[in-house]
Design an enzyme around this catalytic site. Structure first.
Site, PDB file in Angstrom:
ATOM      1  N   LYS A  54       0.915  -1.183   0.008  1.00 45.85           N
ATOM      2  CA  LYS A  54       0.010   0.009   0.150  1.00 45.85           C
ATOM      3  C   LYS A  54       0.880   1.341   0.104  1.00 45.85           C
ATOM      4  CE  LYS A  54      -3.995  -2.220   2.203  1.00 45.85           C
ATOM      5  NZ  LYS A  54      -4.298  -2.735   3.407  1.00 45.85           N
ATOM      6  N   GLN A  98      -5.054  -1.551   9.583  1.00 45.28           N
ATOM      7  CA  GLN A  98      -4.968  -2.745   8.778  1.00 45.28           C
ATOM      8  C   GLN A  98      -5.583  -3.825   9.993  1.00 45.28           C
ATOM      9  OE1 GLN A  98      -3.875  -3.383   5.861  1.00 45.28           O
ATOM     10  NE2 GLN A  98      -4.225  -5.633   6.174  1.00 45.28           N
ATOM     11  N   ASP A 121     -11.450   2.801   4.189  1.00 48.30           N
ATOM     12  CA  ASP A 121     -12.063   1.452   4.088  1.00 48.30           C
ATOM     13  C   ASP A 121     -13.492   1.236   3.848  1.00 48.30           C
ATOM     14  OD1 ASP A 121     -10.215  -0.641   4.138  1.00 48.30           O
ATOM     15  OD2 ASP A 121      -9.604  -0.261   6.148  1.00 48.30           O
TER      16      ASP A 121
HETATM   17  N1  GUN Z   1      -7.475  -6.611   6.117  1.00 50.25           N
HETATM   18  C1  GUN Z   1      -7.854  -7.528   4.969  1.00 50.25           C
HETATM   19  N2  GUN Z   1      -8.303  -6.828   4.042  1.00 50.25           N
HETATM   20  C2  GUN Z   1      -8.429  -5.429   4.594  1.00 50.25           C
HETATM   21  C3  GUN Z   1      -9.048  -4.358   4.148  1.00 50.25           C
HETATM   22  O1  GUN Z   1      -9.777  -4.327   3.150  1.00 50.25           O
HETATM   23  N3  GUN Z   1      -9.001  -3.186   4.969  1.00 50.25           N
HETATM   24  C4  GUN Z   1      -8.326  -3.257   6.216  1.00 50.25           C
HETATM   25  N4  GUN Z   1      -8.108  -2.344   6.799  1.00 50.25           N
HETATM   26  N5  GUN Z   1      -7.581  -4.500   6.549  1.00 50.25           N
HETATM   27  C5  GUN Z   1      -7.836  -5.407   5.640  1.00 50.25           C
END
Ligand code: GUN
Length: 300
Positions: A54, A98, A121
């Site tokens: 990311k 995350q 998100d």
């Molecule tokens: N863990 C797995 N997929 C995601 C996601 O789309 N966002 C976040 N914040 N954590 C994740």
């Protein structure tokens, strides 16, 4: 029949290029650079890979990337204090914590402490409610990526029968809302669904998001249907050598691709779209925060 392969890797690159173009114009016209903060608590191996990826792609599209790595035993008050600081920082337009979080942290409390306008998100209860009532919101990245691919392939989705397998807050539920918003007839199936095969066989669109390797066989797929495989499951692959693994989806690709009209592969399907949509959401959040017109086609 052999299905058309929906190339998420190439499509994600196009989305990122579009984001980068808009970021360049935002900087030139308004002197604004979107900023994304990613918070990682603990050392979960998969999460570390995602967070690194990311950060790298955020910088590649010209945005500012801020990664906050916290110890696995970070007290909840400290995490909430960091989120408060990021909420109040005008240079930060998107905040992502995350998941999964370590067990001692209350995931719902943490997510709902993020400013909904910075919740890239789309997990905050306000955004969930806005999406569910058809109002402008931040849209969860993976379902948004799936919808973009479906719209690109079909044009209009109106009137199509869609089955979403999986009812998670991250994928299944928001995916169903998005398909409903595009006027599909939507069924959400899950582990307790009776005669899942029959339900899936009726669908023009199948979105598989259960996290069970290759659980959807080709003979469940209606001939010509579009199959979106959200699963990313790592299996041992001793045939490739000692300790080797391979990635598979929730759909049995070999048999399903012989029946479907179009299908996303794993890897290289939905996966790359998730981060591309995170960047799109960060740009959208930045435009909204600054009262600047949002780019077309990067959100619903
Ligand atoms: N863990 C797995 N997929 C995601 C996601 O789309 N966002 C976040 N914040 N954590 C994740």
């Amino acid at each position: 029949m052999s299905a058309e392969i929906l190339d998420g890797k190439a499509f994600a690159a196009k989305v990122r290029a579009k984001v980068a173009d808009h970021v360049g114009r935002l900087k030139a016209a308004h002197g604004i650079t979107p900023g994304l903060a990613v918070v990682l608590v603990g050392e979960d191996a998969a999460s570390q890979v995602y967070v690194r990826s990311k950060g790298k792609l955020t910088v590649e599209v010209g945005m500012n990337s801020h990664t906050h790595k916290l110890d696995v035993d970070t007290p909840e008050v400290d995490l909430l204090a960091l989120i408060k600081q990021l909420n109040n920082d005008a240079d930060i337009h998107g905040i992502l914590v995350q998941l999964p979080l370590p067990k001692h942290l209350n995931e719902a409390l943490v997510i709902n402490s993020i400013d909904p306008a910075k919740d890239v998100d789309g997990f905050h209860i306000s955004n969930v409610g806005l999406l569910g009532t058809g109002q402008k919101s931040m849209v969860p990245c993976t379902p948004l990526g799936c919808l973009m691919m479906l719209r690109e392939h079909h044009g209009s989705l109106s009137g199509l029968d869609a089955v979403v397998i999986g009812r998670s807050n991250i994928v299944g539920k928001p995916m169903a809302q998005l398909l409903l918003g595009d006027s599909c007839t939507v069924t959400i199936a899950h582990s307790r669904t009776r005669d899942l095969a029959d339900v899936v066989r009726r669908a023009d669109i199948v979105v598989a998001a259960v996290g069970r390797p290759e659980m959807v066989p080709g003979d469940w797929i209606k001939p010509g249907a579009t199959v979106i495989d959200v699963g990313i499951n790592r299996l041992d692959a001793p045939e490739r050598g000692i300790g080797k693994t391979r990635l598979v989806g929730d759909v049995d690709f070999a048999s399903a691709s012989a029946v479907a009209g179009a299908i996303t592969p794993v890897p290289g399907g939905v996966g790359p779209m998730t981060i591309a949509c995170l960047l799109a959401n960060t740009l959208t959040a930045c435009c909204r925060a600054n009262g600047v017109a949002e780019p077309e086609g990067l959100t619903v």
